[in-house]
Write a protein that holds these residues in place. Sequence first.
Motif, mmCIF file in Angstrom:
data_model
loop_
_atom_site.group_PDB
_atom_site.id
_atom_site.type_symbol
_atom_site.label_atom_id
_atom_site.label_comp_id
_atom_site.label_asym_id
_atom_site.label_seq_id
_atom_site.Cartn_x
_atom_site.Cartn_y
_atom_site.Cartn_z
ATOM 1 N N SER A 1 42.105 45.922 35.831
ATOM 2 C CA SER A 1 41.135 45.526 36.857
ATOM 3 C C SER A 1 41.305 44.039 37.194
ATOM 4 O O SER A 1 41.106 43.625 38.322
ATOM 5 C CB SER A 1 39.706 45.813 36.406
ATOM 6 N N THR B 1 44.178 43.888 39.494
ATOM 7 C CA THR B 1 43.737 44.346 40.820
ATOM 8 C C THR B 1 42.960 43.242 41.514
ATOM 9 O O THR B 1 43.158 42.968 42.704
ATOM 10 C CB THR B 1 42.826 45.583 40.672
ATOM 11 N N LEU B 2 42.105 42.618 40.725
ATOM 12 C CA LEU B 2 41.260 41.548 41.287
ATOM 13 C C LEU B 2 42.121 40.389 41.777
ATOM 14 O O LEU B 2 41.909 39.851 42.869
ATOM 15 C CB LEU B 2 40.280 41.068 40.210
ATOM 16 N N ALA C 1 42.336 39.075 45.417
ATOM 17 C CA ALA C 1 42.046 37.669 45.713
ATOM 18 C C ALA C 1 43.189 37.042 46.496
ATOM 19 O O ALA C 1 42.980 36.302 47.462
ATOM 20 C CB ALA C 1 41.802 36.909 44.426
#
Lengths: 310, 425
Positions: free
Chosen positions: B3, B6-7, B11
Amino acid sequence: MSTMESPVIPARPTTKETAPLSRNRRRRGVNREGLEAGKRSTRTILWILLAASLVLYGFPFLYLLFTSFKTPIDTIAVPPTILPKEWTLANYVNALGRSGVPASFINSIQTAVISTGLSLVLAVPAAYGITRYKTRSGRIFIMAALVTRMVPPVAIGIPLASMMASVGLADTPIALSIAHTTISLPLSIWLMSSFFEAVPQDLEEAATVDGCSRLGALWRVVIPVVSGGIAVTAIFAFLASWNEFLFALLMTAVRSQTTPVVIANFQTQFGLDWGSMTALAAVYSIPVILLTLLLQRKIVAGMTLGAVKG
Amino acid sequence: MSSRKTLSKLATIGGFCTAVALVATGCGAGGPASSESGGSSINVLVEAGGHAELQPIADQCKKDTGVNVNFVELPYDGLFNRLSSEFSSGTVSFDVAALDSVWLPSFKDALQPIDELFTDEAKKDIFPSLVKEANVGGHFIGMPAWTNAEIVLYRKDLFEDAKNKADFKAKYGYDLAAPTTWQQYQDISAFFTKDGMYGTDVKGGVETEYLAHVLQAGSPMVLDSNNNVIIDNAAHKQALDFYTSLVKDAPAGAAQVDWAAAQNLFNQGKTAMTQFWAHAYRQIPKDSPVYGKVGTAPMIGGSAGVAGVPGPWYLSVPKATKNPDAAKKFVKCAFDHNDLAIQSSLGLASRISAFQKYQDQPGYESFKPLIETLNAPATATRPATAKWQQIVDTVLVPMLQKAVAGGDSTTLLADAKTKIQALLK
C-alpha cells in the motif's frame, strides 16, 4: 468372570422408537428449509430493493444517455419517450465539433486536478492536527470550516471573482481551482478527520518507539492506513470541482471556461438543443465514471474504515 | 508495504499531473486573455445563442479591419450576473458585450457612449423603437446587433383545408385566414380545439406576449413616461382578460408554459397557432410533423392596432476596456455587415435593409410579418428602468401565473401595482 458385566450395547431402536427421531430430523430439516426459504425471500426482497434503488439513481443518467441518441423532434416529444425512435450519432458530432469543447475539457481537467491537489495538501495536515492534538482552537476551527459550507456560493462568487481579477488571476484555471477549493476543503477536512479518528494512536506510538518522528509516523504509518480515506476525499474534491458551475460562470472567459458552462450554453434565449446538450453531458461523465471504477476498492476501503472500531 | 508503494505511485502521478496542470495554467487552453490581446484582438462577451449571429460578421471584420475577435459564450441566465460582477469590480475580461435590451439602463454608467456611430443614415436604417431604446441618458450606448419580435405562426395546412374553411365560415360567418384581431384569434383558437388538438398556447411563465397585448390595447407597458405605475388601467385589464380567455383553448398547465414549452407544443403539432418570436420559423426541425406546413403573419392587433415588443440585443463597449478603438471598430463593422447574420442558424439582423434584402427569398417568410410588426406605430420597447428584470421576475410573471390559473384580474393588477411601486421606491 461371571461377575464381569457385559458391555452395554445400546439396543437398536424399534420402529416405534425411531418414528419420533425421524420426525425430529424431518422437523429440523423443515426448519432448515424454512430458514433457507426465509433467507431466500429476504435476499429476494433485498435484491428488489437494490434494483429499485439502482433504477431510481440510474434512470436520470440512462434517460440522458438515450436522449443523446435521439433526433431533434424526438428529444422534445410530447409525451416524452424513453428510447429513441431512431438512433443517431448526430448530437455527438454536433456537440464535440462545437468550437471550444476540447479546450473546455482540458480546462476542466486542469482545474479539477489542481483543486483536488490543493484540497488534499491542506485538508490532510489540518485534519491530522485537529484529531491528534484535540485542542479547543482545533474544535472551533473544524466547526468554523463547516460554517463556510452554510454560506450560499453565489454570495462569495462575485467577491471572489473581483479578488482574483485584482491579483491578476482573472480567467485562469488556478483562480477557479482556488475558488473550488473553498467548496471542497471544509468537506475534505471533515472527512479526513473521521478517517484519522479511526486510526489507533498506538500505531503512531509504536512508530515513534522505533525511531520515527511525528511527521515520519504520519507519512510512513498513518497515511498508508488512511489511503482509502484519502482516495474517497480526493474523489469528492474532484467531483466538486468537475461539476461546479456557478464559479466557473463568474470567473472564466476565453482561456479557462470549463465544460459545465459549455454544456449550459446549449440552452440559449432562442431555444434549447437537448440532443447536443445531453451528448456532451454523457461524454463529460465518462472520466468520472472511469475514475470511480479505478478507485473502487480504495473507496470501499475508505468507506468502511473505522466501521469495526471497538 | 504494497500500500505504501501504491501510495508513492499515486503521489508521484498526482504530483506530476499537478505540475503539468500548473505549468499549463499559465497559457490556458482557450486562447489569449483580454489583457494579452493587444490592439488588434478583442474579446466579445455574448449570450450563447448570439454567437452564431456574430461569427460570420467577425470573420468579415477580420478581413476588413484586421481586428481579431475571440468570443466568450455564456448562458443567458448567468450573463447578467457576470456583467454585474465585472462592471462592479472595474476590471472587465471583454472589450465588447452583446447586451439584452432590458439591461441597458442597468449598465449605462459602465458603458461608453457611441454617438458617433449613430449617423443620420444609420438611424434611418434602424427600427424607430430601437433608436429610442439605444439612447439612455442622452447618449447612444448600444448598437443594435439583431432584433426579434413576436409574430403569429399558424398551421397553413389546416387553414387551407377545404373542410375546415367551410366549417369555419358556417360557424363564424367569415373566412378562415391568419388572424389579425383579438376576436379572430379567439374564434380560430376555439375552432381548432378538438380531437386532442388545441387552438393555441397560453404562456403563464413569460410576460412579453401579455405586454404586447397591453400595447395593442393602447397603453404603455406597466409604467408611463414619468415612471408612474399604470398597470391597473383599463388597457392592462382588457389585455389580461383577453390573455386568460384563451386558456380554455390551450393545453393544460398554462401557468408553467414558457417559450420552450410553447415552441415544443407547436413543433409537435399540438397547437394550430402560436404567437412566437420570429426566429422560431426557421428553427422548426426538419423531422417535425409541421415542417413545411407553417404560415406566418404579423402580430395581432387590438384597439390600437398591431403591436409587438421588440427583443433586440445591442453591442456595447465597456468604459473599462483596454482596447476601445478596436472595440468600436468592430461595433461599426458589425453594423456595416449586419446582413451576414441572417445566414446563421438564428437568422436575425437589426437593420431594416438587411431584413428587406431577404424578405422575398424562400425560407425567410417570417421577415415581412416581422418588419410589419416592428414598424407598427403601437410597437414599443420595454420601460427603461434598471428595476425592469426584477419587476418581471417578482411581479409580472407570478401575476400571470395566478391569472391563467383563474385569479381575478382586477385584484391581481391592483396587487401588482402595489408591489411595483414598492420596488421602484
